[in-house]
Design an enzyme around this catalytic site. Structure first.
Site, short mmCIF file in Angstrom:
data_model
loop_
_atom_site.label_atom_id
_atom_site.label_comp_id
_atom_site.label_asym_id
_atom_site.label_seq_id
_atom_site.Cartn_x
_atom_site.Cartn_y
_atom_site.Cartn_z
N HIS A 527 0.84 -1.20 0.00
CA HIS A 527 0.00 0.00 0.00
C HIS A 527 0.87 1.24 0.00
CE1 HIS A 527 0.30 2.06 3.95
NE2 HIS A 527 0.61 0.86 4.42
N CYS A 528 0.27 2.33 -0.50
CA CYS A 528 0.91 3.65 -0.45
C CYS A 528 -0.08 4.60 0.21
CB CYS A 528 1.31 4.11 -1.85
SG CYS A 528 -0.10 4.32 -2.97
N GLN A 529 -0.05 5.88 -0.16
CA GLN A 529 -0.95 6.84 0.47
C GLN A 529 -2.36 6.74 -0.10
OE1 GLN A 529 -0.24 8.57 3.06
NE2 GLN A 529 -1.99 9.95 3.22
N TYR A 555 -3.41 4.13 2.29
CA TYR A 555 -3.47 4.49 3.71
C TYR A 555 -4.61 5.46 3.99
CZ TYR A 555 -1.83 6.30 8.25
OH TYR A 555 -1.74 6.68 9.56
#
Length: 593
Positions: A527-529, A555
């Site tokens: 996952h990233c932002q 996120y």
């Protein structure tokens, strides 16, 4: 032909004026039980808040203006209390004179609307109002003017006037916002586990954060138990001060007249109609909030109380009447068009944040057992390099088998309205989710991006449909981790330090190739932002032979979902628990640097 219309405002007046345009010779009588036959009921909260200063601006037409322009016989303060279908007459009570008379008809249109649903226990000695009529706002504004003066006043804890709004749906939040603008300290009480119940919880959580940021005391999982002596007793055992109570707990279709006349009531509880708004009696039509609609997603009956649908169906009823008569002075025979199913497009503004939705939610799809895919994105409304770009959160629901668009929800600032309208139009036109990637949309830096938020939804949907990437939802993460999958956060070290999902390991995307050997064995979740870097990481790792899924929406979506569950376990989309009991801070900032 003699046509009687029961009820004015949106549906009734649309039917009346359309009928006149189709048939100059028809005798058209409108009975309105209230004192105002045509007013902007959607504008009423904003008059309370002082944003609309001129009360007369809310009064769109009068009996005199309608008589002058359309030769309509409009009788206000007249309530239809009975229908004799065999005799083709109605009984009408004159509220001013107290008399009752009968009136015959060739065609009858029922546009009585909806009734309010009260949940307040009997015995309250506080002023209690809804926000549905001009009389309602007159009484509310009179009370506020006496207490705070004619315009905005002190807000927050220093406010001297307090109110409780029961219900945190669309109308409830409009009431909350405008009361705050008038300097009122507001407590919003909602029985469900979140504000704006039609939304999924991760989409509603940012709205609750906005309300709290503006000093609103938000109580979910809570109901009102009683009210007296300036206090409102709540089900959580507390009591709050209140000079005023606004009930915004929803409406029910007003079917009393139709039911008493033996007309068919549909499965939804509203008046059954065919696709030309005709009831079970071929001479009687029904439109507006009291009439049943067809759900565009399921094809089944539903109730949707929207002004746009009321106007559209009022027009459709007039077309059907003209078509069935076949003797229109304007040659209108053959104009009837079957009503389209309803998608339930809705939008509301809350302290500068715009919330919009169309179609079904993920929660509803799960409850129905319908297979679906979910897409979360967090794009800017226009090019990020152009000043003033604002981020929005977008959720798209897609049929797993056909790629059909089943619903969408958007929360943000500028540009939310046009994106929800594009999606609604795509749904009406039968476009697939993947086809959104190929739409040619207007672009200049101050209005959009070369890859518009709509196109971006299509790209993600197309990747999922083609199997190019695999994803999982925020509420599915706990189960994945419990099953042994490892969580890899591919954001920068600085982003990770600012806030992270418990249990995640941080390997920034730009270091992923070099540190590939450091990753745990077994299936991975990356996952990233917001999801985009996560997708890139997933593609890289899958081509290196790893089994990997991307956390949809990144996120930012996980934070919103975790905040919703922390506020109420009843807000869960499904039965999955949150990843951890940690309650993240949900930002209300919408400006993208």
């Amino acid at each position: 032909m003699k046509i009687l219309i029961v009820g004015g405002v949106a549906g009734g007046m649309s039917a009346a004026t359309r009928m006149r345009r189709l048939d100059e010779a028809a005798e058209i009588i409108v009975f309105e039980r209230g004192h105002y036959v045509s007013f902007a009921n959607c504008g009423l909260p904003y008059y309370v808040g002082g944003l609309i200063e001129d009360r007369s601006a809310l009064l769109l037409q009068t009996p005199e203006s309608l008589a002058s322009r359309f030769r309509l016989d409009v009788r206000i303060d007249h309530e239809v209390i009975g229908i004799d279908r065999a005799a083709r007459t109605v009984s009408v009570r004159d509220a001013v004179k107290g008399t009752v008379r009968t009136e015959g008809y060739d065609r009858l249109v029922l546009a009585a609307g909806a009734t309010t649903r009260s949940v307040l226990p009997a015995g309250s000695d506080l002023p209690v109002h809804t926000l549905r009529t001009v009389d309602d706002v007159d009484q509310i504004t009179a009370l506020l003017t006496r207490a705070t003066g004619p315009g905005p006043a002190v807000t927050g804890p220093a406010a001297t006037v307090s109110a409780v709004v029961i219900g945190a749906g669309f109308i409830g939040l409009e009431a909350v916002e405008n009361l705050v603008l008038r300097g009122v300290q507001v407590t919003a009480v909602e029985f469900a586990g979140q504000v704006l119940g039609p939304l999924d919880p991760e989409m509603a959580a940012p709205v609750a954060a906005v309300l709290k940021a503006h000093g609103v005391d938000v109580r979910v999982d809570t109901s009102v138990r009683g009210a007296s002596a300036g206090r409102v007793l709540l089900s959580d055992g507390t009591d709050v001060a209140a000079d005023l109570i606004i009930e915004a707990t929803g409406v029910l279709p007003d079917t009393s007249l139709a039911a008493a006349a033996g007309l068919r009531i549909g499965e939804s509880g509203a008046i059954w109609v065919d696709d030309t708004q005709r009831t079970s009696d071929p001479l009687i039509y029904a439109v507006g909030d009291g009439a049943e609609k067809v759900d565009a997603i399921s094809g089944g009956p539903t109730r949707i109380a929207m002004a746009g649908l009321a106007n559209r169906h009022g027009r459709a009823a007039a077309d059907s009447i003209a078509d069935s008569a076949g003797d229109s002075a304007a040659g209108a025979s053959g104009v009837a068009v079957a009503a389209e199913p309803a998608f339930g497009v809705a939008i509301v503004g809350v302290f500068g944040t715009t919330v919009a939705m169309v179609g079904w939610s993920e929660r509803r799809l799960l409850a129905s057992g319908r297979g679906h895919r979910v897409v979360h994105t967090h794009p800017s409304d226009h090019a990020g390099y152009y000043p003033g770009a604002e981020q929005m959160s977008v959720k798209l629901l897609v049929d797993a088998a056909t790629d059909a668009i089943l619903g969408a929800q958007i929360v943000g600032g500028h540009g939310v309205d046009k994106r929800i309208d594009v999606i609604a139009t795509a749904m009406a036109g039968g476009l697939t989710a993947s086809a959104l990637s190929r739409l040619e949309l207007a672009y200049a830096p101050q209005y959009g991006s070369a890859k518009d938020p709509i196109n971006q939804l299509g790209y993600v949907a197309d990747n999922l449909a083609a199997g190019t990437t695999r994803s999982l939802q925020w509420h599915e993460l706990a189960a994945a981790l419990a099953a042994g999958e490892a969580l890899v956060d591919v954001r920068t070290a600085g982003e990770f330090a600012a806030g992270s999902i418990p249990g995640a390991i941080n390997v920034p995307l730009d270091e992923l190739r070099d540190r590939f050997g450091d990753l745990p064995a077994g299936p991975l979740v990356v996952h990233c932002q917001v999801g985009q870097r996560g997708h890139t990481a997933a593609r890289l790792l899958s081509q290196l032979g790893r089994e990997v899924r991307n956390l949809d929406g990144g996120y930012k979506t996980w934070v919103a979902g975790a905040a919703a569950l922390a506020a109420s376990p009843r807000a869960a989309v499904a039965s999955a628990p949150p990843v951890s009991p940690v309650v993240p801070t949900l930002s209300t900032e919408r400006i993208v640097a």
